[in-house]
Design an enzyme around this catalytic site. Structure first.
Site, mmCIF file in Angstrom:
data_model
loop_
_atom_site.group_PDB
_atom_site.id
_atom_site.type_symbol
_atom_site.label_atom_id
_atom_site.label_comp_id
_atom_site.label_asym_id
_atom_site.label_seq_id
_atom_site.Cartn_x
_atom_site.Cartn_y
_atom_site.Cartn_z
ATOM 1 N N SER A 119 0.841 -1.173 0.000
ATOM 2 C CA SER A 119 0.000 0.000 0.000
ATOM 3 C C SER A 119 0.894 1.247 0.000
ATOM 4 O O SER A 119 1.800 1.354 -0.818
ATOM 5 C CB SER A 119 -0.938 -0.051 1.206
ATOM 6 O OG SER A 119 -2.037 0.776 1.029
ATOM 7 N N ASP A 171 -8.192 -5.851 -5.923
ATOM 8 C CA ASP A 171 -7.864 -4.729 -5.049
ATOM 9 C C ASP A 171 -8.182 -3.430 -5.783
ATOM 10 O O ASP A 171 -7.622 -3.172 -6.851
ATOM 11 C CB ASP A 171 -6.380 -4.779 -4.684
ATOM 12 C CG ASP A 171 -5.937 -3.590 -3.854
ATOM 13 O OD1 ASP A 171 -6.804 -2.881 -3.304
ATOM 14 O OD2 ASP A 171 -4.710 -3.365 -3.766
ATOM 15 N N HIS A 224 -5.713 -6.698 -1.546
ATOM 16 C CA HIS A 224 -4.726 -5.701 -1.118
ATOM 17 C C HIS A 224 -3.511 -6.369 -0.472
ATOM 18 O O HIS A 224 -3.611 -6.956 0.597
ATOM 19 C CB HIS A 224 -5.390 -4.730 -0.146
ATOM 20 C CG HIS A 224 -4.731 -3.398 -0.057
ATOM 21 N ND1 HIS A 224 -4.337 -2.665 -1.159
ATOM 22 C CD2 HIS A 224 -4.409 -2.631 1.018
ATOM 23 C CE1 HIS A 224 -3.806 -1.522 -0.766
ATOM 24 N NE2 HIS A 224 -3.826 -1.477 0.549
#
Length: 495
Positions: free
Chosen positions: A178, A429, A454
């Site tokens: 991320s 994601d 994710h």
């Protein structure tokens, strides 16, 4: 969560409602309290906790710049041998323990590489804050919170650690998911003399400056639910109209409070709307193939489980009732919640600094089209800018990230300039649409899985992992092994 959140990078405001998006995670402020069940007691981690004295400002020489704060980092030397590789996790927007407990991939591969594991907490998050009272309201206290300072923190800490270990020749590979994945990629580009390579998982480095369509994030969320069940998608899409209809009745908020089993009476219909949309967006992000407890305790493939709930209602049932039941899977999978807090903000993972970053450098504009299953809205940059000025006294810099790190025409730029970066993404994601999805060169590769969520690849391996996830991790290990072998050959002066 292995990286949030991390925790994306955008802040949008309506007249009453407010939500923050971060690559680490989609932070619906009204939903934060519901995540307490996932992290109330910190897990026992196989790491030693240490603190490193870090300068407040690495880029000036004023007296204030030498103010020291103590940066937390975690270290595990169980499998390491002097001279062996060092695997560093570049922390993102929250407590480093949270990310370490959700990044088991590094621990899984440490024995093979005899690697030293280091997880470094991002400045101004968790315990690594220069602010005594942890105030997150003013640019005067938050002015040194940015990605460039964070990357410099990582570089200085890594160099010092290698010196103290008398192992300055050890190759360093950085990992992140991320926002942490963005930092890992940028670290390799900015500090190639410190890290020989980077694994950037679910890193939306192209979500800036309109490089990708503004609707891409919500388009992906909607596609996840369409793929699970078109009826499910339609029910959720129709539920917003019913929610508005209930809320405009004479005692509408009371009726909504009862329908949504709130702990206290709702003051705004936006709280219920945010609560619902937060559940669907977060679940799309963490649609892992096996049970997990990142954002919240959830079963494997939770999007499909939500849609089974919706599709299981008898014909003629209220769309809003169905949507509430599906959202309750996210907030109450354990069945222990007697009521839901929708309007009291808590910050169990120390995420608050992200709002400031979104108001300064991490400007990731979004909008939601009428084709989405979520309430549509247009990106209103002027309103966003005014909110940032009002809240922090700062003006966003929407072009800064692409100026500092690039992003425009990234294929042609990095093809001639960069090397040794893995960009891994799962197409389920929503952040993947702002990631690098095609190989740029022989050493800057994109590993893309159709069903991945994710930074699923950074999670610890389980017996239930599907073959595509095992293969993705196998490819990552092989690439990292190649980087390290090449490094040692160069170190020995071999051709």
């Amino acid at each position: 969560m292995s990286t949030c959140l991390l925790c994306l990078v955008l802040l949008f405001f309506s007249v009453v409602a407010e939500a923050t998006y971060s690559p680490g995670g989609f932070h619906h402020l009204s939903s934060l309290r519901q995540k307490k069940k996932a992290s109330k007691s910190k897990p026992e981690l196989p790491f030693e906790t240490r603190y490193f004295p870090q300068n407040l400002d690495h880029f000036s020489f004023t007296p204030e710049s030498y103010k020291v704060f103590h940066q937390k980092y975690l270290i595990n030397s169980r499998f390491w041998r002097k001279g062996g590789p060092i695997f560093v996790y570049t922390g993102n927007e929250g407590d480093i323990d949270w990310f370490a407990s959700n990044t088991g991939f590094m621990s899984d591969i440490a024995p093979k590489f005899r690697a030293l594991l280091v997880f470094i907490e991002h400045r101004f998050y968790g315990e690594s804050t220069p602010i005594r009272k942890k105030s997150h309201k003013s640019a005067e206290t938050l002015g040194y919170l940015n990605s460039q300072q964070a990357l410099a923190d990582f570089a200085i800490l890594i160099r010092s650690l290698k010196q103290n270990l008398s192992s300055e020749a050890s190759p360093v590979v950085v990992f992140g998911g991320s926002y942490g994945g963005m930092l890992a990629a940028w670290f390799r580009l900015k500090y190639p003399h410190i890290a020989i390579g980077a694994l950037a998982s679910s890193a939306p480095i192209l979500h800036f400056d309109n490089i990708v369509p503004l609707t891409s994030f919500y388009d992906a969320v909607s596609q996840d639910f369409k793929d699970a069940s078109m009826n499910c998608f339609k029910v959720i899409k129709r539920s917003w109209e019913e929610l508005d209809a209930v809320s405009t009745k004479k005692n509408g908020l009371q009726e909504l409070s009862k329908k949504f089993r709130t702990c206290k009476g709702l003051q705004s219909r936006y709280s219920a709307s945010n609560w619902l949309s937060g559940a669907f967006v977060y679940t799309a992000m963490v649609n892992y193939p096996t049970a997990a407890n990142f954002m919240a305790p959830l079963p494997g493939y939770p999007v499909e489980e939500m849609c089974k709930i919706i599709d299981g209602f008898p014909r003629g049932s209220s769309n809003l009732d169905r949507a509430f039941a599906a959202a309750s899977l996210y907030y109450n999978y354990s069945g222990s919640e007697k009521c839901f807090e929708m309007e009291q903000q808590t910050d169990d993972h120390g995420l608050n600094g992200w709002q400031y970053q979104a108001c300064t450098e991490m400007v990731m504009p979004m909008s939601c089209s009428n084709q989405s299953m979520l309430p549509p809205y247009d990106n209103d940059y002027e309103a966003f800018e005014e909110q940032c000025k009002s809240r922090y006294g700062v003006k966003p810099r929407p072009h800064w990230i692409t100026t500092e790190f690039g992003g425009m025409r990234i294929e042609t730029v990095l093809k001639r300039f960069g090397s040794n970066i893995i960009f891994s993404n799962g197409l389920q994601d929503p952040w993947s649409r702002g990631g690098v999805l095609k190989n740029i060169s022989s050493s800057i590769v994109a590993l893309v899985t159709k069903k991945g969520a994710h930074h699923a690849d950074l999670r610890a391996a389980t017996k239930g992992d599907p073959e595509w996830l095992k293969e993705q991790r196998t490819q990552e290990v092989a690439i990292i092994e190649k980087w390290i072998s090449e490094y040692y050959r160069d170190l020995r002066g071999e051709n």
